[in-house]
Design a protein around this motif. Structure first.
Motif, PDB file in Angstrom:
ATOM      1  N   TRP A 354       0.829  -1.212   0.000  1.00  0.00           N
ATOM      2  CA  TRP A 354       0.000   0.000   0.000  1.00  0.00           C
ATOM      3  C   TRP A 354       0.863   1.262   0.000  1.00  0.00           C
ATOM      4  O   TRP A 354       0.532   2.238  -0.690  1.00  0.00           O
ATOM      5  N   GLU A 355       1.968   1.237   0.766  1.00  0.00           N
ATOM      6  CA  GLU A 355       2.834   2.410   0.809  1.00  0.00           C
ATOM      7  C   GLU A 355       3.460   2.684  -0.554  1.00  0.00           C
ATOM      8  O   GLU A 355       3.606   3.838  -0.963  1.00  0.00           O
ATOM      9  N   LEU A 357       2.199   1.868  -3.507  1.00  0.00           N
ATOM     10  CA  LEU A 357       1.168   2.376  -4.413  1.00  0.00           C
ATOM     11  C   LEU A 357       0.836   3.836  -4.111  1.00  0.00           C
ATOM     12  O   LEU A 357       0.560   4.613  -5.022  1.00  0.00           O
ATOM     13  N   LYS A 358       0.874   4.206  -2.846  1.00  0.00           N
ATOM     14  CA  LYS A 358       0.582   5.595  -2.470  1.00  0.00           C
ATOM     15  C   LYS A 358       1.531   6.575  -3.148  1.00  0.00           C
ATOM     16  O   LYS A 358       1.117   7.664  -3.569  1.00  0.00           O
ATOM     17  N   VAL A 359       2.817   6.209  -3.227  1.00  0.00           N
ATOM     18  CA  VAL A 359       3.820   7.114  -3.801  1.00  0.00           C
ATOM     19  C   VAL A 359       4.143   6.753  -5.247  1.00  0.00           C
ATOM     20  O   VAL A 359       5.102   7.259  -5.818  1.00  0.00           O
ATOM     21  N   ASP A 360       3.351   5.864  -5.826  1.00  0.00           N
ATOM     22  CA  ASP A 360       3.488   5.492  -7.244  1.00  0.00           C
ATOM     23  C   ASP A 360       4.819   4.810  -7.525  1.00  0.00           C
ATOM     24  O   ASP A 360       5.415   5.000  -8.593  1.00  0.00           O
ATOM     25  N   ASP A 361       5.283   3.997  -6.577  1.00  0.00           N
ATOM     26  CA  ASP A 361       6.485   3.198  -6.782  1.00  0.00           C
ATOM     27  C   ASP A 361       6.086   1.769  -7.153  1.00  0.00           C
ATOM     28  O   ASP A 361       5.036   1.281  -6.703  1.00  0.00           O
ATOM     29  N   PRO A 362       6.909   1.082  -7.943  1.00  0.00           N
ATOM     30  CA  PRO A 362       6.592  -0.313  -8.288  1.00  0.00           C
ATOM     31  C   PRO A 362       6.600  -1.200  -7.044  1.00  0.00           C
ATOM     32  O   PRO A 362       7.377  -0.973  -6.114  1.00  0.00           O
TER      33      PRO A 362
END
Length: 399
Positions: A354-355, A357-362
């Motif tokens: 989830w973390e 995805l929050k910052v748009d990292d793979p």
């Protein structure tokens, strides 16, 4: 006062003719060269014009542009921003839906739930499935004007959709309660919702002409419409693909242990095969094909009011250059529920998902801590239990 003479070194020029010849013949020579150059260019231009005229005069030309419409490519309204789309597959067990799934239980249920994360540069998509038997906190949610279902400290994840439907009697509230539950437990913001029904899934696969998939071993499932598949490369039509993703019990590909996590694995294999088929047919790079497919699929989908047909086409078109290697499927890391061996809870590793995805990292590859535990078949509601892992479960979903 006598001035001193300054001595300068001279540079000797060798001339092929007397110096005064430059004065008398230089301008004349320049004019001759210029006239010759103009003549050559003029002649060349005349020849080119003559050739062009002869070619054009032999052509029959018509003007069709003003009579032919140019496909309009909708613009992605959220270009440059990442998106989280909650996709719910509904288990409508009435009428045609009951025939497809092999039972006649009433009501609407969310059979599959996935978070689809689209990166801001449209180069990457991560799909995270949420096991329906996950024990999570169910927040309060609205099921009508002035009507609210109270929060539940612990409940099965797919009860979120069921509560919204049972008390609100509409997809609006079923989806809203599911979104509330996902957002509360993950901390993500869900931008759009998509509900796909069974009949619709069949139509979408058939609109592609079937999906090509490699079946790892022979599969049979009497309860899933008497499904029988041989190992190896197969082209599945819509109904067979649906039977495969719906199958829970039987033999082959994890059906013998009746695990919901194995069912997620089969579902993701079908989705990956669907993507591969779409790319092989240039679906994402041909605006006409893409428009036709989306149009054919619209009856299958229930979407939020901000996600219209043009938006779906625009989003899909913005992904036209994506590599299949950059579309990855994951399942939420889970462990056995310490209070109920037939249920699972999210592990700490889920928080990392989830973390990111929050910052748009793979999302990185799933951890190696997962180990199977012995399945049982005494689930209270008659469903099959999930596989589980031996890692200490997380309490992060408890408020």
């Amino acid at each position: 006062m006598t001035k001193k003479k300054t001595s300068r070194k001279s540079v000797e020029f060798v001339r092929s003719s007397p110096a005064h010849a430059r004065t008398h013949h230089g301008p004349r020579l320049a004019r001759i060269i210029s006239l010759a150059l103009v003549a050559v260019l003029g002649f060349g231009g005349s020849v080119a014009f003559a050739i062009q005229w002869r070619v054009n005069s032999s052509l029959t030309q018509i003007d069709t542009k003003k009579y032919v419409s140019t496909p309009q490519i909708p613009k992605d309204p959220r270009a440059g921003e990442s998106l989280n789309i909650l996709v719910m597959g509904t288990d409508s067990r009435a009428g045609a839906g009951a025939d497809l799934v092999g039972d006649h239980v009433g009501g609407e249920r969310s059979d599959t739930t996935m978070i689809v994360h689209v990166s801001s540069d449209r180069s990457r998509v991560e799909v995270v499935s949420i096991p329906r038997d996950s024990m999570v906190y169910l927040p309060a949610c609205q099921v009508g004007e002035g009507k609210t279902v109270p929060a539940q400290q612990r409940g099965m994840f797919n009860n979120a959709f069921a509560r919204g439907w049972d008390y609100g009697g509409d997809y609006v509230f079923a989806a809203a309660c599911t979104v509330e539950t996902v957002q509360w437990n993950t901390g993500l913001i869900i931008d759009h919702t998509v509900i796909v029904n069974f009949e619709g899934f069949v139509g979408m696969v058939n609109a592609l002409g079937g999906v090509d998939i490699d079946i790892p071993e022979d599969v049979t499932s009497k309860k899933a419409g008497n499904l029988k598949l041989s190992a190896g490369e197969q082209t599945l039509d819509g109904e067979t693909a649906l039977q495969l993703v719906r199958a829970r019990t039987g033999s082959g590909w994890g059906l013998n242990i009746g695990s919901d996590l194995k069912r997620i694995e089969r579902q993701q294999a079908v989705l990956e095969a669907t993507l591969q088929t779409a790319l092989s047919k240039n679906l994402l790079t041909d605006i006409n094909k893409l428009t036709s497919f989306v149009t054919a699929s619209l009856e299958s989908l229930t979407v939020d009011s901000e996600l219209g047909a043009d938006d779906i086409i625009a989003l899909a078109w913005s992904l036209k250059s994506i590599s299949q290697d950059n579309v990855k499927f994951y399942s939420t890391p889970v462990g056995e529920d310490p209070t109920d061996k037939n249920r699972v809870v999210w592990l700490d590793a889920a928080n990392d998902y989830w973390e990111r995805l929050k910052v748009d990292d793979p999302i990185e590859d799933e951890p190696d801590e997962t180990t199977e535990c012995e399945p049982t078949d005494d689930a209270e509601d008659g469903t099959e239990p999930d596989e589980c892992v031996s890692t200490e479960p997380s309490e992060s979903t408890t408020p």
